[in-house]
Write an enzyme that holds these catalytic residues in place. Structure first.
Site, PDB file in Angstrom:
ATOM      1  N   HIS A  41       0.826  -1.204   0.000  1.00  0.00           N
ATOM      2  CA  HIS A  41       0.000   0.000   0.000  1.00  0.00           C
ATOM      3  C   HIS A  41       0.862   1.256   0.000  1.00  0.00           C
ATOM      4  O   HIS A  41       1.617   1.507   0.941  1.00  0.00           O
ATOM      5  CB  HIS A  41      -0.879  -0.031   1.254  1.00  0.00           C
ATOM      6  N   GLU A  68       0.851  -0.458  -4.788  1.00  0.00           N
ATOM      7  CA  GLU A  68      -0.298   0.423  -4.988  1.00  0.00           C
ATOM      8  C   GLU A  68       0.149   1.871  -4.866  1.00  0.00           C
ATOM      9  O   GLU A  68       1.062   2.181  -4.093  1.00  0.00           O
ATOM     10  CB  GLU A  68      -1.370   0.100  -3.924  1.00  0.00           C
ATOM     11  N   HIS A  83      -1.104  10.849  -1.991  1.00  0.00           N
ATOM     12  CA  HIS A  83      -2.410  10.402  -1.510  1.00  0.00           C
ATOM     13  C   HIS A  83      -3.368  11.547  -1.209  1.00  0.00           C
ATOM     14  O   HIS A  83      -4.502  11.575  -1.679  1.00  0.00           O
ATOM     15  CB  HIS A  83      -2.262   9.533  -0.252  1.00  0.00           C
TER      16      HIS A  83
END
Length: 291
Positions: A41, A68, A83
């Site tokens: 992640h 990811e 993000h």
């Protein structure tokens, strides 16, 4: 990815079915004989600053094949891997640009973002790490022969970002047959964004982030290959309901769940039969489930 609130109807649907079943450390998805994929992640973000090249390198060092990331767009139209929709949490934007609150990504040029330190917040060993462009990120993933789960973040802020992302991927060689058949998935919390990717490039494997009602899954199966929910919303029954449907490429829908960092939780969702587990601690989850 942030955990999103689940609709009341979905909660009611899942609540009665969310039973815990103990499984062995090498839990395989029922009926498949294989353990779920383990996806790093934002890179191996428990060990290096998220969404940086260092996090990709750390995932590779740990032997993790899937990474990811999150993609957003700058004021001058560059795609960067970050993000949050603002720069405050993971860079020194407040210090470098003190008069530019609220430090939204879309209000800064690529050159301005390239000046920021995206590593010191995580630890002094990573001081000077930068926010990578999408091009830089896929180059690093390619260098390690890894695979990419790419999230289009906040598409409502960036009209046309789906087509632009596909263009960058194409320019970097990521839309050829080899990548489309096993090295690239594009996902989003926006069903409209996922549908747009599918319509623009039907060969791309896609994922919807969320937990749609079982009654609505057949609609999603028309344009997405995966339903990717938070682990907190999952049950064995829900996973089975998803996998019972075929997606747009004629294969059963898959389930990648997020963000799982504890061994017991990883074993539990593996016992539900999920196809992939997205985690900040990919080494620990791999050990727990045998992925």
């Amino acid at each position: 990815m942030h955990a999103r609130a689940v609709a009341a109807s979905t909660s009611a649907l899942l609540g009665t079915a969310a039973l815990l079943f103990p499984v062995s450390p090498a839990a395989a998805a029922p009926g498949t004989g294989t353990a779920p994929l383990v996806i790093a992640h934002r890179g191996a973000s428990a060990y290096a600053p998220e969404n940086t090249l260092a996090a990709v390198d750390k995932a590779a060092e740990l032997g993790i094949g899937w990474v990811e990331n999150d993609v957003q767009r700058t004021r001058d139209g560059a795609l960067v891997v970050l993000h949050d929709d603002n720069l405050r949490r993971t860079t020194d934007a407040e210090e470098v640009f003190p008069g530019r609150a609220p430090w939204k990504v879309k209000d800064f040029t690529a050159a301005e973002i390239a000046r920021l330190d995206a590593g010191s917040w995580f630890g002094p060993a990573y001081a000077g790490a930068r926010v990578p462009t999408l091009e830089q990120f896929v180059h690093r993933v390619e260098r390690h022969h890894q695979k990419l789960l790419l999230e289009i973040k906040n598409p409502e802020l960036y009209p046309g970002i789906e087509q632009q992302t596909l263009k960058v991927l194409s320019n970097e060689g990521w839309l050829d047959r080899a990548h489309l058949e096993g090295r690239l998935i594009m996902q989003s919390f926006s069903a409209g964004s996922v549908r747009t990717v599918h319509e623009l490039k039907p060969g791309v494997k896609t994922g919807f982030l969320g937990t749609p009602r079982v009654a609505d899954l057949s609609v999603y199966a028309g344009f997405t290959d995966q339903i990717n929910p938070s682990y907190s919303t999952l049950s064995r029954a829900y996973v089975s309901s998803v996998q019972a449907l075929d997606g747009p490429h004629g294969r059963p829908l898959e389930v990648f769940t997020w963000t799982v960092d504890e061994a017991a939780t990883a074993q539990r969702v593996a016992g539900y039969g999920v196809d992939g587990i997205i985690t900040n601690r990919p080494d620990a989850v791999r050990e727990a489930v045998g992925g």
